[in-house]
Every structure is written in structure tokens, then in C-alpha cells.
Design a protein around this motif. Structure first.
Motif, PDB file in Angstrom:
ATOM      1  N   ILE A  21       3.627 -53.864  33.538  1.00 43.62           N
ATOM      2  CA  ILE A  21       3.428 -53.221  32.240  1.00 43.62           C
ATOM      3  C   ILE A  21       3.176 -54.255  31.149  1.00 43.62           C
ATOM      4  N   SER A  22       3.862 -55.402  31.220  1.00 44.21           N
ATOM      5  CA  SER A  22       3.621 -56.458  30.227  1.00 44.21           C
ATOM      6  C   SER A  22       2.182 -56.957  30.294  1.00 44.21           C
ATOM      7  N   PHE A  23       1.673 -57.149  31.491  1.00 43.02           N
ATOM      8  CA  PHE A  23       0.282 -57.573  31.633  1.00 43.02           C
ATOM      9  C   PHE A  23      -0.677 -56.493  31.136  1.00 43.02           C
ATOM     10  N   MET A  24      -0.394 -55.227  31.462  1.00 36.39           N
ATOM     11  CA  MET A  24      -1.253 -54.144  31.001  1.00 36.39           C
ATOM     12  C   MET A  24      -1.268 -54.070  29.482  1.00 36.39           C
ATOM     13  N   ASP A  25      -0.099 -54.151  28.864  1.00 37.73           N
ATOM     14  CA  ASP A  25      -0.029 -54.108  27.398  1.00 37.73           C
ATOM     15  C   ASP A  25      -0.765 -55.279  26.773  1.00 37.73           C
ATOM     16  N   HIS A  26      -0.669 -56.448  27.429  1.00 38.13           N
ATOM     17  CA  HIS A  26      -1.371 -57.631  26.939  1.00 38.13           C
ATOM     18  C   HIS A  26      -2.888 -57.404  26.974  1.00 38.13           C
ATOM     19  N   GLU A  27      -3.372 -56.820  28.065  1.00 40.52           N
ATOM     20  CA  GLU A  27      -4.809 -56.529  28.176  1.00 40.52           C
ATOM     21  C   GLU A  27      -5.236 -55.462  27.171  1.00 40.52           C
ATOM     22  N   PHE A  28      -4.435 -54.418  27.032  1.00 44.00           N
ATOM     23  CA  PHE A  28      -4.770 -53.361  26.079  1.00 44.00           C
ATOM     24  C   PHE A  28      -4.825 -53.903  24.650  1.00 44.00           C
ATOM     25  N   SER A  29      -3.952 -54.861  24.337  1.00 41.63           N
ATOM     26  CA  SER A  29      -3.892 -55.400  22.976  1.00 41.63           C
ATOM     27  C   SER A  29      -5.134 -56.201  22.624  1.00 41.63           C
ATOM     28  N   LYS A  30      -5.859 -56.673  23.628  1.00 47.53           N
ATOM     29  CA  LYS A  30      -7.048 -57.475  23.398  1.00 47.53           C
ATOM     30  C   LYS A  30      -8.316 -56.630  23.214  1.00 47.53           C
ATOM     31  N   LEU A  31      -8.209 -55.318  23.482  1.00 51.92           N
ATOM     32  CA  LEU A  31      -9.364 -54.456  23.345  1.00 51.92           C
ATOM     33  C   LEU A  31      -9.766 -54.299  21.880  1.00 51.92           C
ATOM     34  N   GLN A  32     -11.044 -54.042  21.660  1.00 54.23           N
ATOM     35  CA  GLN A  32     -11.568 -53.770  20.320  1.00 54.23           C
ATOM     36  C   GLN A  32     -12.256 -52.409  20.316  1.00 54.23           C
ATOM     37  N   PRO A  33     -11.698 -51.402  19.625  1.00 51.85           N
ATOM     38  CA  PRO A  33     -10.431 -51.441  18.899  1.00 51.85           C
ATOM     39  C   PRO A  33      -9.240 -51.574  19.852  1.00 51.85           C
ATOM     40  N   LYS A  34      -8.100 -51.943  19.291  1.00 50.12           N
ATOM     41  CA  LYS A  34      -6.905 -52.204  20.084  1.00 50.12           C
ATOM     42  C   LYS A  34      -6.524 -50.987  20.908  1.00 50.12           C
ATOM     43  N   GLY A  35      -6.173 -51.222  22.153  1.00 51.78           N
ATOM     44  CA  GLY A  35      -5.817 -50.143  23.061  1.00 51.78           C
ATOM     45  C   GLY A  35      -4.395 -49.668  22.879  1.00 51.78           C
ATOM     46  N   PRO A  36      -3.968 -48.725  23.715  1.00 56.55           N
ATOM     47  CA  PRO A  36      -2.624 -48.146  23.584  1.00 56.55           C
ATOM     48  C   PRO A  36      -1.539 -49.058  24.132  1.00 56.55           C
ATOM     49  N   VAL A  37      -0.314 -48.760  23.788  1.00 54.90           N
ATOM     50  CA  VAL A  37       0.838 -49.322  24.478  1.00 54.90           C
ATOM     51  C   VAL A  37       1.113 -48.401  25.664  1.00 54.90           C
ATOM     52  N   THR A  38       1.304 -48.983  26.826  1.00 57.15           N
ATOM     53  CA  THR A  38       1.428 -48.176  28.039  1.00 57.15           C
ATOM     54  C   THR A  38       2.487 -47.092  27.907  1.00 57.15           C
ATOM     55  N   ALA A  39       3.624 -47.442  27.325  1.00 58.66           N
ATOM     56  CA  ALA A  39       4.726 -46.489  27.207  1.00 58.66           C
ATOM     57  C   ALA A  39       4.394 -45.309  26.311  1.00 58.66           C
ATOM     58  N   ASP A  40       3.350 -45.428  25.486  1.00 62.07           N
ATOM     59  CA  ASP A  40       2.941 -44.321  24.612  1.00 62.07           C
ATOM     60  C   ASP A  40       2.083 -43.294  25.344  1.00 62.07           C
ATOM     61  N   ILE A  41       1.506 -43.665  26.481  1.00 56.15           N
ATOM     62  CA  ILE A  41       0.647 -42.724  27.213  1.00 56.15           C
ATOM     63  C   ILE A  41       1.187 -42.395  28.599  1.00 56.15           C
ATOM     64  N   CYS A  42       2.210 -43.109  29.041  1.00 58.60           N
ATOM     65  CA  CYS A  42       2.777 -42.907  30.377  1.00 58.60           C
ATOM     66  C   CYS A  42       4.290 -43.018  30.335  1.00 58.60           C
ATOM     67  N   GLN A  43       4.946 -42.292  31.222  1.00 54.98           N
ATOM     68  CA  GLN A  43       6.329 -42.606  31.538  1.00 54.98           C
ATOM     69  C   GLN A  43       6.315 -43.795  32.497  1.00 54.98           C
ATOM     70  N   ILE A  44       7.413 -44.519  32.582  1.00 54.84           N
ATOM     71  CA  ILE A  44       7.463 -45.711  33.437  1.00 54.84           C
ATOM     72  C   ILE A  44       8.745 -45.673  34.260  1.00 54.84           C
ATOM     73  N   LEU A  45       8.597 -45.863  35.564  1.00 54.20           N
ATOM     74  CA  LEU A  45       9.745 -45.912  36.472  1.00 54.20           C
ATOM     75  C   LEU A  45       9.668 -47.190  37.290  1.00 54.20           C
ATOM     76  N   ASP A  46      10.750 -47.960  37.280  1.00 50.36           N
ATOM     77  CA  ASP A  46      10.808 -49.204  38.040  1.00 50.36           C
ATOM     78  C   ASP A  46      11.442 -48.929  39.400  1.00 50.36           C
ATOM     79  N   SER A  47      10.629 -48.961  40.458  1.00 45.23           N
ATOM     80  CA  SER A  47      11.148 -48.696  41.801  1.00 45.23           C
ATOM     81  C   SER A  47      12.104 -49.787  42.263  1.00 45.23           C
ATOM     82  N   LEU A  48      11.982 -50.998  41.703  1.00 41.06           N
ATOM     83  CA  LEU A  48      12.926 -52.062  42.051  1.00 41.06           C
ATOM     84  C   LEU A  48      14.321 -51.718  41.542  1.00 41.06           C
ATOM     85  N   ALA A  49      14.398 -51.146  40.333  1.00 46.38           N
ATOM     86  CA  ALA A  49      15.697 -50.733  39.792  1.00 46.38           C
ATOM     87  C   ALA A  49      16.309 -49.629  40.651  1.00 46.38           C
TER      88      ALA A  49
END
Length: 242
Positions: free
Chosen positions: A107-135
Motif C-alpha cells: 500500500i505504501s508503494f501504491m500510495d507513492h505511485e498515486f501521489s506522482k500522478l498528474q493530477p494527483k491520484g487517490p490514497v488507497t485507503a480512500d477507495i479500498c478497504q485494506i486487510l493484512d493477511s500477515l496480521a
């Protein structure tokens, strides 16, 4: 921890990148995504829909990263840049619950990529729920190894194709792991007065008025079932065999 998600549509996701975290913070500064693999699950069933894309990061891939995923600079040289595939990717994941192993990494990498878009893209957590299978794995198996290879061995899942970490293959394997790992958890609300008697026994539910169709397993299905239990037994006690 409630390990069974209420989300009807889930995207099992994995990414590969040019390298690891350079700064120790939440954003993986200086590195980019080079592969995305996604598998769609609806109502806990694989739909067969996937999203898979290699990406040209516009920079060199670290040697230690290549040793992990096997993706070279030459392999991605002619692939599209992230901004060229971003909308297609966003459309695929939008509104779903993302399931990823060590989700903060992806998610950190995705948010980093989205932030570089023009116009700026979304924050992943604003468009998706997130579940960590490792947790989830750590909750179920505290103090044990819970990486994907260890979980495959524990649950009897064949990961022999996994010579390198590939995003789509890892997402497919994680989908199997996640569904098996969480498949036995069903909330019957047994604390309810309707479900329990004062003496602690369960109330019998009258099904006499229901037209219940029973479909017995075929001979081939029974053989496949026993083969699966054999694999489970190899990694420890098989509860289904007592």
C-alpha cells in the motif's frame, strides 16, 4: 480479531518493486513498482478475473531485488510507465477490499505511485478497504513463521512453481492461503439467547419444513478430499481426521 471479512468483493494483491525501503519510514523513497498482480474474489469464491501488469519504473532495479523476483531492467524496458496504466488499475481495485501479505509494504508503494500522478491520484485507503493477511496469520499462528512459503507448507498448498517472487503467482497462492486460512471461521452468534439454553446446550433448529437438497460427493471428489487431507497431515495434526 475478526479474521473473516464482511467484504463481498476482495482483490488479493501483490507487487514487486525496484528495491526495498531506503529511509525506514512509511514511504519507500526512491523505489518504484515494477509488477502488479491481482486476483478477484467475490463472496469468497475465485472469479477467474485477474489484473497483471509489468511497469517500466524509469530507473535501475537493485541487484538484491532482482535476486528475489528475477525481474531485470531489460524485462521492463519496453513496458508502460505507471501513469499509463494507473486508471485501469484504479478501476480494477476501486470499491474492493485489498488483501495483501504485509499490506503496509504494498500500500505504501501504491500510495507513492498515486501521489506522482498528474493530477494527483487517490490514497488507497480512500477507495479500498485494506486487510493484512500477515496480521491474520500472526493472530492464528503466534510465534511461528508466517511468510507465504511457511503458510503454504502449513496448509498443504503446492507452491513448487514459486522459484522467484512473481506478483501474479504470489497473488494466486495468497488467495488459496487466505481462503483456507479463514475458511473455518463462521459466526453463529452462539452467545445469543436464541442459540443457547440456560444449561449451555445448543437449541435444536427445526428444519422439518425446509426442502433441503443433499448432493453427495462423487468418488473423484472423495479421492481429492483424502489427498488434500494427506497434505494437511504432513504439516501437522489433521483435525478433520480426529
Amino acid at each position: 480479531m475478526n479474521i473473516v471479512s464482511s467484504a463481498s468483493r476482495q482483490i488479493i494483491l501483490d507487487t514487486e518493486t525496484t528495491g526495498m525501503n531506503m529511509g525506514g519510514g512509511p514511504v519507500f523513497v526512491g523505489h518504484r513498482i515494477i509488477e502488479i498482480g491481482c486476483v478477484e474474489v467475490i463472496d469468497r469464491k475465485l472469479t477467474g478475473r485477474t489484473y497483471h501488469q509489468y511497469i517500466n519504473p524509469g530507473q535501475l532495479i537493485d541487484e538484491e531485488a532482482i535476486e528475489v523476483h528475477g525481474i531485470t531492467d531489460e524485462r521492463v524496458a519496453k513496458e508502460p510507465r505507471f501513469h499509463q496504466i494507473a486508471q485501469e488499475f484504479i478501476d480494477f481495485i476501486d470499491g474492493a477490499e485489498i488483501v495483501a501479505h504485509n499490506a503496509s509494504f504494498d500500500i505504501s508503494f501504491m500510495d507513492h505511485e498515486f501521489s506522482k500522478l498528474q493530477p494527483k491520484g487517490p490514497v488507497t485507503a480512500d477507495i479500498c478497504q485494506i486487510l493484512d493477511s500477515l496480521a491474520v496469520a500472526k493472530f492464528l499462528h503466534p510465534g511461528q513463521k508466517n511468510n507465504l512459503d511457511a503458510l503454504c507448507k502449513r496448509y498443504g498448498i503446492d507452491n513448487s512453481r514459486r522459484t522467484y517472487h512473481g506478483a501474479l503467482l504470489d497473488a494466486e497462492i495468497l488467495a488459496d492461503v487466505y481462503l483456507i486460512m479463514t475458511g473455518g471461521q463462521i459466526d453463529f452468534n452462539l452467545s445469543s439467547d436464541k442459540a443457547n439454553k440456560a444449561d449451555g446446550s445448543l437449541t435444536k433448529i427445526d428444519t422439518s419444513g425446509l426442502n433441503l437438497k443433499v448432493i453427495p460427493a462423487s468418488a473423484d471428489e472423495l479421492i481429492s478430499h483424502e489427498q488434500r487431507l494427506d497434505l494437511v497431515a504432513e504439516s501437522g495434526k489433521c483435525l478433520w481426521r480426529g
